[in-house]
Motif scaffolding. Structure first.
Motif, PDB file in Angstrom:
ATOM      1  N   LYS A 176      48.101   9.787  92.385  1.00 46.31           N
ATOM      2  CA  LYS A 176      46.710   9.529  92.014  1.00 46.31           C
ATOM      3  C   LYS A 176      46.349  10.262  90.726  1.00 46.31           C
ATOM      4  CE  LYS A 176      43.409  11.436  94.421  1.00 46.31           C
ATOM      5  NZ  LYS A 176      42.451  11.785  95.493  1.00 46.31           N
ATOM      6  N   ILE A 177      46.918  11.438  90.534  1.00 47.53           N
ATOM      7  CA  ILE A 177      46.653  12.206  89.306  1.00 47.53           C
ATOM      8  C   ILE A 177      47.178  11.455  88.087  1.00 47.53           C
ATOM      9  CG2 ILE A 177      47.131  14.338  88.080  1.00 47.53           C
ATOM     10  CD1 ILE A 177      45.172  14.641  90.368  1.00 47.53           C
ATOM     11  N   ASP A 178      48.331  10.802  88.231  1.00 48.28           N
ATOM     12  CA  ASP A 178      48.885  10.022  87.122  1.00 48.28           C
ATOM     13  C   ASP A 178      47.951   8.892  86.726  1.00 48.28           C
ATOM     14  OD1 ASP A 178      51.110  11.593  86.973  1.00 48.28           O
ATOM     15  OD2 ASP A 178      52.404  10.234  88.108  1.00 48.28           O
ATOM     16  N   VAL A 179      47.375   8.233  87.723  1.00 46.99           N
ATOM     17  CA  VAL A 179      46.436   7.147  87.452  1.00 46.99           C
ATOM     18  C   VAL A 179      45.215   7.687  86.718  1.00 46.99           C
ATOM     19  CG1 VAL A 179      44.936   5.393  88.480  1.00 46.99           C
ATOM     20  CG2 VAL A 179      47.208   5.806  89.433  1.00 46.99           C
TER      21      VAL A 179
ATOM     22  N   PHE B 235      46.067   8.607  83.085  1.00 41.78           N
ATOM     23  CA  PHE B 235      46.242   7.417  82.249  1.00 41.78           C
ATOM     24  C   PHE B 235      44.890   6.790  81.910  1.00 41.78           C
ATOM     25  CE2 PHE B 235      46.200   2.756  82.383  1.00 41.78           C
ATOM     26  CZ  PHE B 235      46.817   2.503  81.167  1.00 41.78           C
ATOM     27  N   LEU B 236      44.045   6.602  82.934  1.00 40.47           N
ATOM     28  CA  LEU B 236      42.748   5.971  82.688  1.00 40.47           C
ATOM     29  C   LEU B 236      41.891   6.827  81.766  1.00 40.47           C
ATOM     30  CD1 LEU B 236      41.825   4.622  86.240  1.00 40.47           C
ATOM     31  CD2 LEU B 236      42.789   3.367  84.312  1.00 40.47           C
ATOM     32  N   ARG B 237      41.963   8.130  81.927  1.00 39.12           N
ATOM     33  CA  ARG B 237      41.166   9.037  81.102  1.00 39.12           C
ATOM     34  C   ARG B 237      41.488   8.868  79.622  1.00 39.12           C
ATOM     35  NH1 ARG B 237      41.830  15.408  82.197  1.00 39.12           N
ATOM     36  NH2 ARG B 237      43.805  14.995  81.143  1.00 39.12           N
ATOM     37  N   PHE B 238      42.769   8.812  79.306  1.00 37.52           N
ATOM     38  CA  PHE B 238      43.179   8.681  77.905  1.00 37.52           C
ATOM     39  C   PHE B 238      43.068   7.243  77.416  1.00 37.52           C
ATOM     40  CE2 PHE B 238      45.261  12.736  78.943  1.00 37.52           C
ATOM     41  CZ  PHE B 238      44.842  13.504  77.859  1.00 37.52           C
ATOM     42  N   TYR B 239      43.337   6.286  78.283  1.00 36.30           N
ATOM     43  CA  TYR B 239      43.257   4.883  77.881  1.00 36.30           C
ATOM     44  C   TYR B 239      41.824   4.501  77.518  1.00 36.30           C
ATOM     45  CZ  TYR B 239      44.062  -0.175  77.929  1.00 36.30           C
ATOM     46  OH  TYR B 239      44.147  -1.506  77.573  1.00 36.30           O
ATOM     47  N   LEU B 240      40.880   5.015  78.288  1.00 35.37           N
ATOM     48  CA  LEU B 240      39.479   4.683  78.042  1.00 35.37           C
ATOM     49  C   LEU B 240      38.929   5.357  76.789  1.00 35.37           C
ATOM     50  CD1 LEU B 240      38.200   4.752  81.720  1.00 35.37           C
ATOM     51  CD2 LEU B 240      38.318   2.743  80.219  1.00 35.37           C
ATOM     52  N   LEU B 241      39.646   6.315  76.232  1.00 39.70           N
ATOM     53  CA  LEU B 241      39.226   6.900  74.955  1.00 39.70           C
ATOM     54  C   LEU B 241      39.234   5.851  73.837  1.00 39.70           C
ATOM     55  CD1 LEU B 241      40.981  10.403  74.830  1.00 39.70           C
ATOM     56  CD2 LEU B 241      38.525   9.941  75.027  1.00 39.70           C
ATOM     57  N   LEU B 242      40.061   4.818  74.005  1.00 41.64           N
ATOM     58  CA  LEU B 242      40.107   3.745  73.014  1.00 41.64           C
ATOM     59  C   LEU B 242      38.763   3.029  72.896  1.00 41.64           C
ATOM     60  CD1 LEU B 242      43.593   2.164  73.813  1.00 41.64           C
ATOM     61  CD2 LEU B 242      42.979   3.432  71.752  1.00 41.64           C
TER      62      LEU B 242
ATOM     63  N   PHE C  92      38.337   7.775  95.510  1.00 39.61           N
ATOM     64  CA  PHE C  92      38.663   7.286  94.172  1.00 39.61           C
ATOM     65  C   PHE C  92      39.472   5.988  94.237  1.00 39.61           C
ATOM     66  CE2 PHE C  92      41.576   7.618  90.363  1.00 39.61           C
ATOM     67  CZ  PHE C  92      40.628   7.159  89.444  1.00 39.61           C
ATOM     68  N   LEU C  93      40.485   5.959  95.102  1.00 42.14           N
ATOM     69  CA  LEU C  93      41.308   4.760  95.244  1.00 42.14           C
ATOM     70  C   LEU C  93      40.486   3.600  95.793  1.00 42.14           C
ATOM     71  CD1 LEU C  93      44.611   6.316  96.676  1.00 42.14           C
ATOM     72  CD2 LEU C  93      44.004   5.844  94.292  1.00 42.14           C
ATOM     73  N   CYS C  94      39.585   3.927  96.704  1.00 40.76           N
ATOM     74  CA  CYS C  94      38.699   2.909  97.275  1.00 40.76           C
ATOM     75  C   CYS C  94      37.850   2.263  96.191  1.00 40.76           C
ATOM     76  CB  CYS C  94      37.828   3.555  98.343  1.00 40.76           C
ATOM     77  SG  CYS C  94      36.447   2.535  98.886  1.00 40.76           S
ATOM     78  N   GLN C  95      37.338   3.077  95.270  1.00 41.40           N
ATOM     79  CA  GLN C  95      36.481   2.538  94.218  1.00 41.40           C
ATOM     80  C   GLN C  95      37.268   1.736  93.181  1.00 41.40           C
ATOM     81  OE1 GLN C  95      33.379   5.457  92.901  1.00 41.40           O
ATOM     82  NE2 GLN C  95      34.265   6.649  94.577  1.00 41.40           N
ATOM     83  N   LEU C  96      38.513   2.126  92.938  1.00 43.00           N
ATOM     84  CA  LEU C  96      39.364   1.310  92.072  1.00 43.00           C
ATOM     85  C   LEU C  96      39.620  -0.052  92.696  1.00 43.00           C
ATOM     86  CD1 LEU C  96      42.027   3.889  90.793  1.00 43.00           C
ATOM     87  CD2 LEU C  96      40.221   2.798  89.461  1.00 43.00           C
ATOM     88  N   ALA C  97      39.817  -0.068  94.014  1.00 43.25           N
ATOM     89  CA  ALA C  97      40.016  -1.339  94.721  1.00 43.25           C
ATOM     90  C   ALA C  97      38.766  -2.201  94.634  1.00 43.25           C
ATOM     91  CB  ALA C  97      40.389  -1.081  96.180  1.00 43.25           C
TER      92      ALA C  97
ATOM     93  N   PRO D  70      47.393   1.381  98.114  1.00 43.94           N
ATOM     94  CA  PRO D  70      47.868   1.852  99.421  1.00 43.94           C
ATOM     95  C   PRO D  70      49.098   2.751  99.309  1.00 43.94           C
ATOM     96  CG  PRO D  70      47.372  -0.493  99.501  1.00 43.94           C
ATOM     97  CD  PRO D  70      47.334  -0.096  98.068  1.00 43.94           C
ATOM     98  N   GLU D  71      49.967   2.460  98.336  1.00 43.13           N
ATOM     99  CA  GLU D  71      51.160   3.280  98.153  1.00 43.13           C
ATOM    100  C   GLU D  71      50.784   4.688  97.683  1.00 43.13           C
ATOM    101  OE1 GLU D  71      55.069   4.464  98.100  1.00 43.13           O
ATOM    102  OE2 GLU D  71      54.216   2.625  98.942  1.00 43.13           O
ATOM    103  N   LEU D  72      49.818   4.786  96.782  1.00 44.33           N
ATOM    104  CA  LEU D  72      49.376   6.096  96.321  1.00 44.33           C
ATOM    105  C   LEU D  72      48.735   6.897  97.444  1.00 44.33           C
ATOM    106  CD1 LEU D  72      47.834   5.297  92.808  1.00 44.33           C
ATOM    107  CD2 LEU D  72      50.060   6.302  93.318  1.00 44.33           C
ATOM    108  N   GLU D  73      47.921   6.224  98.263  1.00 45.48           N
ATOM    109  CA  GLU D  73      47.282   6.922  99.379  1.00 45.48           C
ATOM    110  C   GLU D  73      48.333   7.415 100.372  1.00 45.48           C
ATOM    111  OE1 GLU D  73      43.187   6.131 101.144  1.00 45.48           O
ATOM    112  OE2 GLU D  73      44.500   4.982 102.483  1.00 45.48           O
ATOM    113  N   LYS D  74      49.351   6.606 100.592  1.00 48.90           N
ATOM    114  CA  LYS D  74      50.428   7.005 101.501  1.00 48.90           C
ATOM    115  C   LYS D  74      51.166   8.229 100.961  1.00 48.90           C
ATOM    116  CE  LYS D  74      54.590   5.154 103.728  1.00 48.90           C
ATOM    117  NZ  LYS D  74      55.481   3.953 103.836  1.00 48.90           N
ATOM    118  N   ARG D  75      51.419   8.246  99.660  1.00 48.68           N
ATOM    119  CA  ARG D  75      52.099   9.388  99.050  1.00 48.68           C
ATOM    120  C   ARG D  75      51.244  10.645  99.147  1.00 48.68           C
ATOM    121  NH1 ARG D  75      53.877   6.203  93.520  1.00 48.68           N
ATOM    122  NH2 ARG D  75      55.296   4.686  94.509  1.00 48.68           N
TER     123      ARG D  75
END
Length: 455
Positions: A126-129, A132-139, A396-401, A437-442
Motif C-alpha cells: 500500500k505504501i508503494d501505491v 507512486f500516486l503522490r509523485f504522479y499527481l505532481l504532474l 485507503f484501498l476502499c476509497q481507491l476502489a 484485495p491483494e494489497l490488503e491481503k499482504r
C-alpha cells in the motif's frame, strides 16, 4: 523503412528489459506526449503517437513471455477472449480495403487490456501505491498551469496549437469574449479532459490520508487546479462527470462503509471550503463562459446525454440491415484511418455513414457479436469493482476502489477504444479488481507476522 523498423525493434527491446519501469514510463509519457507532438517534434507527431504502444508491447513481452507470468483468472476473461477472437476475425474484413487498417484497429481494441492483469504485480504494498500516486499527481501542477496560460493567451499564440498543426483551435464564448478551450500538455481537448477525470479519481482518496503538511497542501493545490481548469476546457461532459463523481463518492461511501463516513467528511471540510472560495474567485471567467455555453446549447446538451444510446440503437439496426452478423471491420471508423490510407497509399474501404459516439462505431466495426462482448466487459467490470469495494476493509484501498468504480460507472458511454488515453486509464482502474484485495491481503499477513514474531 529500414530505419523505422530498426527504431521500432530497438524501442521494444529496451522496454522489455524492465516491464515495471516501462509501464511507469507510459503513465508519465501520456501526460507529456502532447508536448513532443505539438512543440518539440511536430514533424514527427504521428510517429510519437505510437511510442507508448511500442513501450507497452515491450513490457508485455517481458511480463508474459520472458518472466512467464500467468493471466489472472476472472470470469471477465471469457468476454475478453470472445472480443479478441471476433476482433481478430474482423481485422481481415474485406470491407476495410486493406488488412493493415484492420491490424491497426485491432490494436485499438486489445492493446491496453493486459494492463488489467499486470497491475497487481506492479506494486508490492500500500505504501508503494501511495508513493507512486503522490509523485504522479505532481504532474497536475505544471500541466494545469500550462492550461491556465493557454486560457489567457490569444488563439494565435504558440501555446494554443494542436498536434496536427491545425490553424483553427476550438473556442467558447461569443464575440470578444471568445476564449480558447485549453488542452494543457495534451494534443487535443479530449486527452486533457480524460487526464483531469482520472486525476480527480486519484486525488480524492489522497485527501483522506494522514500526510505531512507539505504533501497535504500540494494535494489541495492539485485538486483546485483540476477543478478550475476543467471549466477552461469548455467541456460540459468533464464538469458534469466531476460533479457527479464528488456527490456520488460521499453518498456511496456512506452506504457501503458507514463507519468511515464521519472521519472522511471531516477530512473533506477544509478542502471543500477552500475549493468553494478559490475556484469561483480565480476561475470565474471560465465558469461564466461554460455556463453561457451550456444554457445557449441546452437542447444540444440533452442530446449529448441520450445520443450514445439512440445512436447505438441506430448503429445496430444499420449493421444488421447491411451486414447481418458481419461488420465493416476493426478500424473502419477510427479517426487515424484516413491518415494511414493516405500515408501508405492504401485502397478505400466500403463507405460508412458518419458516426460520432463509440457504441455506434463499435457496432459498425465489429458487429453485434463484438458489440455485445465489449459492453458485457464494461458492465462486468463495473459489477466487479463494486464487489471489490464492498469486501475491502482498509480505508485507503476502499476509497481507491470507489474511485475506480465511479470512473467506470459514470463514463459507461465515454469512448475507450477510440481514445488511447482513456484506454490506458480505463484498464489501469480496472486492474484495481486484482490489485487492491491483494494489497490488503499482504498488509494482513504482514500484521500477523509482526504479532507472532518475538519482540
Amino acid at each position: 523503412m529500414l530505419i523505422a523498423i530498426f527504431a521500432i525493434f530497438f524501442l521494444i527491446c529496451i522496454s522489455a528489459l524492465d516491464w515495471k519501469k516501462s509501464f511507469f514510463f507510459v503513465l508519465v509519457f501520456i501526460v507529456l506526449e502532447g508536448v513532443a507532438r505539438k512543440w518539440i517534434l511536430p514533424q514527427a507527431s504521428n510517429l510519437i503517437y505510437f511510442v507508448k504502444d511500442l513501450v507497452l508491447i515491450g513490457a508485455y513481452i517481458k511480463y508474459f513471455l520472458i518472466e512467464r507470468k500467468r493471466i489472472k483468472n476472472h470470469y471477465i476473461n471469457f468476454f475478453i477472449y470472445l472480443l479478441a477472437i471476433w476482433s481478430f476475425v474482423q481485422a481481415f474484413n474485406p470491407s476495410l480495403g486493406s488488412y493493415i487498417i484492420g491490424l491497426f484497429g485491432l490494436k485499438t481494441y486489445l492493446l491496453y487490456i493486459p494492463i488489467f492483469w499486470i497491475l497487481s504485480d506492479l506494486f508490492s504494498s500500500k505504501i508503494d501505491v501511495y508513493k507512486f500516486l503522490r509523485f504522479y499527481l505532481l504532474l497536475v501542477i505544471p500541466v494545469c498551469l500550462l492550461a491556465v496560460a493557454q486560457f489567457f493567451s490569444p488563439p494565435l499564440s504558440p501555446l494554443n496549437v494542436y498536434s496536427n498543426n491545425a490553424s483553427v483551435v476550438a473556442m467558447f464564448g461569443v464575440g470578444k469574449e471568445q476564449i480558447v478551450r485549453v488542452t494543457g500538455s495534451f494534443s487535443y481537448i479530449t486527452g486533457f479532459g480524460t487526464y483531469l477525470s482520472a486525476s480527480l479519481g486519484l486525488l480524492v482518496p489522497m485527501l483522506t490520508l494522514r500526510q505531512s503538511r507539505v504533501w497535504y497542501c500540494l494535494t489541495i493545490i492539485e485538486l483546485l487546479l483540476v477543478l478550475g481548469t476543467s471549466f477552461m476546457t469548455g467541456s460540459r461532459a468533464v464538469v458534469l462527470y466531476e460533479a457527479l463523481f464528488l456527490i456520488s463518492y460521499v453518498f456511496i461511501l456512506s452506504l457501503t462503509h458507514p463507519n468511515q463516513t464521519p472521519r472522511i467528511i471531516k477530512k473533506f471540510i477544509l478542502p471543500t471550503i477552500i475549493a468553494s472560495v478559490v475556484v469561483p474567485t480565480y476561475f470565474s471567467k471560465s465558469i461564466d463562459l461554460l455556463s453561457k455555453r451550456t444554457i445557449s446549447n441546452s437542447a444540444e446538451s440533452a442530446g449529448r446525454i441520450w445520443g450514445p444510446f439512440t445512436e447505438a440503437v441506430s448503429g445496430i439496426q444499420y449493421i444488421i440491415q447491411s451486414k447481418q452478423i458481419d461488420s465493416y471491420g476493426t478500424g473502419a471508423t477510427h479517426q487515424a484511418t484516413s491518415v494511414l490510407r493516405k500515408f501508405l497509399g492504401l485502397p478505400q474501404g466500403d463507405p460508412i455513414p458518419p458516426l460520432e459516439v463509440e457504441p455506434a462505431r463499435v457496432a459498425v466495426e465489429i458487429g453485434v457479436i463484438g458489440f455485445i462482448s465489449w459492453y458485457l466487459i464494461r458492465i462486468s467490470l463495473i459489477i466487479s469493482l463494486l464487489l471489490t469495494l464492498r469486501k475491502l476493509r482498509d480505508p485507503f484501498l476502499c476509497q481507491l476502489a470507489l474511485s475506480a468504480f465511479l470512473f467506470h460507472l459514470l463514463q459507461i458511454t465515454i469512448s475507450v477504444i477510440f481514445n488511447p488515453y482513456m484506454g490506458i486509464y480505463y484498464w489501469f482502474f480496472a486492474g484495481f479488481i486484482f490489485l487492491l484485495p491483494e494489497l490488503e491481503k499482504r498488509e494482513e499477513n504482514k500484521n500477523i507476522v509482526s504479532q507472532i514474531s518475538p519482540s
